[in-house]
Scaffold this active site. Structure first.
Site, PDB file in Angstrom:
ATOM      1  N   LYS A   1      13.541   3.881   0.846  1.00  0.00           N
ATOM      2  CA  LYS A   1      12.848   3.269  -0.295  1.00  0.00           C
ATOM      3  C   LYS A   1      13.268   3.868  -1.632  1.00  0.00           C
ATOM      4  O   LYS A   1      13.163   3.204  -2.658  1.00  0.00           O
ATOM      5  CB  LYS A   1      11.323   3.379  -0.123  1.00  0.00           C
ATOM      6  CG  LYS A   1      10.802   2.457   0.964  1.00  0.00           C
ATOM      7  CD  LYS A   1       9.316   2.235   0.839  1.00  0.00           C
ATOM      8  CE  LYS A   1       8.840   1.210   1.858  1.00  0.00           C
ATOM      9  NZ  LYS A   1       7.405   1.012   1.838  1.00  0.00           N
TER      10      LYS A   1
ATOM     11  N   LYS B   1      15.738  -4.584  10.247  1.00  0.00           N
ATOM     12  CA  LYS B   1      14.411  -5.056  10.683  1.00  0.00           C
ATOM     13  C   LYS B   1      13.938  -6.209   9.793  1.00  0.00           C
ATOM     14  O   LYS B   1      14.335  -6.290   8.618  1.00  0.00           O
ATOM     15  CB  LYS B   1      13.399  -3.909  10.700  1.00  0.00           C
ATOM     16  CG  LYS B   1      13.000  -3.405   9.340  1.00  0.00           C
ATOM     17  CD  LYS B   1      11.852  -2.402   9.453  1.00  0.00           C
ATOM     18  CE  LYS B   1      11.480  -1.945   8.052  1.00  0.00           C
ATOM     19  NZ  LYS B   1      10.449  -0.952   7.946  1.00  0.00           N
TER      20      LYS B   1
ATOM     21  N   LYS C   1       9.479  -7.423   4.467  1.00  0.00           N
ATOM     22  CA  LYS C   1       8.907  -8.163   3.338  1.00  0.00           C
ATOM     23  C   LYS C   1       9.885  -8.201   2.178  1.00  0.00           C
ATOM     24  O   LYS C   1       9.827  -9.077   1.338  1.00  0.00           O
ATOM     25  CB  LYS C   1       7.663  -7.435   2.829  1.00  0.00           C
ATOM     26  CG  LYS C   1       6.493  -7.413   3.779  1.00  0.00           C
ATOM     27  CD  LYS C   1       5.381  -6.541   3.173  1.00  0.00           C
ATOM     28  CE  LYS C   1       4.288  -6.259   4.176  1.00  0.00           C
ATOM     29  NZ  LYS C   1       3.414  -5.166   3.775  1.00  0.00           N
TER      30      LYS C   1
HETATM   31  P1  TYM Z   1       3.525  -1.986   6.527  1.00  0.00           P
HETATM   32  O1  TYM Z   1       2.598  -2.606   5.550  1.00  0.00           O
HETATM   33  O2  TYM Z   1       4.944  -1.825   6.119  1.00  0.00           O
HETATM   34  O3  TYM Z   1       3.521  -2.771   7.893  1.00  0.00           O
HETATM   35  C1  TYM Z   1       2.320  -3.059   8.595  1.00  0.00           C
HETATM   36  C2  TYM Z   1       2.574  -2.952  10.098  1.00  0.00           C
HETATM   37  O4  TYM Z   1       3.622  -3.838  10.500  1.00  0.00           O
HETATM   38  C3  TYM Z   1       4.588  -3.139  11.278  1.00  0.00           C
HETATM   39  N1  TYM Z   1       5.922  -3.741  11.056  1.00  0.00           N
HETATM   40  C4  TYM Z   1       6.702  -4.232  12.029  1.00  0.00           C
HETATM   41  N2  TYM Z   1       6.543  -4.317  13.360  1.00  0.00           N
HETATM   42  C5  TYM Z   1       7.538  -4.906  14.084  1.00  0.00           C
HETATM   43  N3  TYM Z   1       8.675  -5.401  13.531  1.00  0.00           N
HETATM   44  C6  TYM Z   1       8.881  -5.327  12.195  1.00  0.00           C
HETATM   45  N4  TYM Z   1       9.992  -5.832  11.653  1.00  0.00           N
HETATM   46  C7  TYM Z   1       7.878  -4.733  11.377  1.00  0.00           C
HETATM   47  N5  TYM Z   1       7.746  -4.516  10.045  1.00  0.00           N
HETATM   48  C8  TYM Z   1       6.555  -3.911   9.874  1.00  0.00           C
HETATM   49  C9  TYM Z   1       4.530  -1.713  10.763  1.00  0.00           C
HETATM   50  O5  TYM Z   1       5.043  -0.801  11.708  1.00  0.00           O
HETATM   51  C10 TYM Z   1       3.044  -1.537  10.520  1.00  0.00           C
HETATM   52  O6  TYM Z   1       2.389  -1.167  11.718  1.00  0.00           O
HETATM   53  N6  TYM Z   1       2.726   2.952   6.218  1.00  0.00           N
HETATM   54  C11 TYM Z   1       2.195   1.728   6.777  1.00  0.00           C
HETATM   55  C12 TYM Z   1       0.770   1.433   6.376  1.00  0.00           C
HETATM   56  C13 TYM Z   1      -0.202   2.535   6.631  1.00  0.00           C
HETATM   57  C14 TYM Z   1      -0.735   2.900   7.902  1.00  0.00           C
HETATM   58  C15 TYM Z   1      -1.660   3.934   7.645  1.00  0.00           C
HETATM   59  C16 TYM Z   1      -0.504   2.458   9.205  1.00  0.00           C
HETATM   60  C17 TYM Z   1      -0.797   3.324   5.695  1.00  0.00           C
HETATM   61  N7  TYM Z   1      -1.674   4.171   6.315  1.00  0.00           N
HETATM   62  C18 TYM Z   1      -2.394   4.570   8.684  1.00  0.00           C
HETATM   63  C19 TYM Z   1      -1.235   3.066  10.240  1.00  0.00           C
HETATM   64  C20 TYM Z   1      -2.132   4.102   9.979  1.00  0.00           C
HETATM   65  C21 TYM Z   1       3.048   0.566   6.288  1.00  0.00           C
HETATM   66  O7  TYM Z   1       3.679   0.626   5.262  1.00  0.00           O
HETATM   67  O8  TYM Z   1       2.944  -0.576   7.019  1.00  0.00           O
END
Ligand code: TYM
Length: 328
Positions: A112, A194, A197
């Site tokens: 990032k 992957k 977004k």
């Molecule tokens: P974020 O917002 O990027 O994504 C949310 C969830 O989607 C999953 N994900 C995917 N799974 C499969 N294939 C993909 N291509 C893919 N892209 C995204 C992510 O693994 C995630 O589970 N840091 C985290 C948010 C967060 C969080 C937490 C999660 C903040 N605090 C505490 C769990 C516990 C994030 O940016 O997710």
């Protein structure tokens, strides 16, 4: 007493099928078995620049997405991170436990911080510490996430273990729950990357509000290969493997069933059937999205924040006490 879950997603960009199959689907499936907390992590969102008005709207939209996906607000606690001040407070304490070296090793930070680490925001660097605080505040046992969050979960465990060792038993050590199918959905236009977004190529991701026509068009354009070995789960054939994985995740069929179903058929056939399966899969979700109004959502979030605060404040109190901080 039920064991606890906490997970969350950022209210940025458009949610896609990867988020759904890697995370949301499992949140819904696990919510009755565990006492579940599902958070909208707006504090994490501002680690990159956001338009304030858009962020506010996206926060509410993400609550709508959680509920439309099947999270039941009478069963699970749905809340916004910034509504519960304890997240930022515990993050400070944990940032005094974390080491520069371990944060420097986080691959998401390196990805990032596109303009180099020198110019990257400090919040982007300490992002995983805030994530650890999110999890540890709820004495969480299980964290359902996609594969890309695994490293952050390992850090969370390390920080919790270090704190417990140095100050006495305080936090439950959380386990990740990474689903066997769908934890790593790849881009349709570049199966080496992957689904994301922030993909510049809009054909790479299926967004949750895409119309049936758009879904069909995107799958038809999906990158595959020129092999004549048939439609089989072969990890080396990344484009095909990804399409089959999506099919497996939305239909819940076994690999054998899927391979025999597509035996003797071509990619064109697979892509059309896959598109149809995904369109059907998203239909109830899309219908529910249209039903939920802002007022209702605000009420749910307010109630969620109160419940979350009651748990989080107890953990924070205990943590401050252990560290010797004065706050009563
Ligand atoms: P974020 O917002 O990027 O994504 C949310 C969830 O989607 C999953 N994900 C995917 N799974 C499969 N294939 C993909 N291509 C893919 N892209 C995204 C992510 O693994 C995630 O589970 N840091 C985290 C948010 C967060 C969080 C937490 C999660 C903040 N605090 C505490 C769990 C516990 C994030 O940016 O997710």
């Amino acid at each position: 007493m039920k064991k606890r879950i906490l997970s969350g997603a950022q209210p940025t960009g458009e949610l896609h099928l990867g988020n759904y199959l890697g995370a949301l689907k499992n949140w819904v499936a696990l919510q009755n078995e565990y006492e579940s907390f599902y958070c909208i992590v707006d504090l994490h969102a501002i680690t990159l620049p956001q338009d304030p008005q858009v962020l506010k709207q996206k926060t509410l939209d993400l609550a709508r997405i959680y509920l439309a996906a099947g999270i039941d607000p009478d069963v699970s606690t749905v809340f916004v991170q910034s509504d519960v001040a304890e997240h930022a407070e515990l993050a400070w304490v944990m940032s005094c436990v974390a080491r520069m070296g371990e944060l420097e090793r986080m691959t998401q930070f390196k990805d990032k911080a596109k303009d180099g680490t020198e110019r990257a925001g400090v919040g982007l660097f300490t992002y995983p510490v805030l994530m650890a605080a999110d999890i540890l505040l709820y004495q969480t046992h299980l964290v359902p996430v996609g594969q890309d969050q695994k490293q952050h979960l390992e850090l969370t465990r390390d920080l919790a273990e270090r704190f417990n060792r140095d100050y006495g038993e305080t936090f439950v050590i959380p386990d990740p729950y990474i689903p066997p199918v769908g934890a790593k959905i790849q881009s349709l236009s570049d199966p080496e990357k992957k689904m994301s977004k922030s993909d510049e190529n809009l054909n790479g991701a299926i967004f949750l509000n895409d119309s049936a026509d758009v879904i069909l068009k995107k799958f038809k354009r999906a990158v595959t290969d020129s092999s004549t070995d048939g439609i089989v789960f072969d990890e080396e054939r990344k484009g095909l493997f990804n399409l089959l994985t999506i099919y497996q995740s939305v239909t819940d069929q076994s690999r054998d069933e899927i391979e025999s179903h597509f035996a003797g058929k071509g990619y064109g056939h697979l892509k059309t059937e896959l598109a149809e399966a995904v369109i059907e899969y998203l239909k109830p979700f899309q219908a529910k999205m249209a039903e939920l109004n802002d007022e209702e959502l605000e009420k749910i979030l307010q109630k969620g924040a109160e419940k979350a605060r009651s748990v989080a404040s107890e953990t924070l109190r205990k943590t401050y006490e252990r560290v010797g901080l004065h706050k009563k």
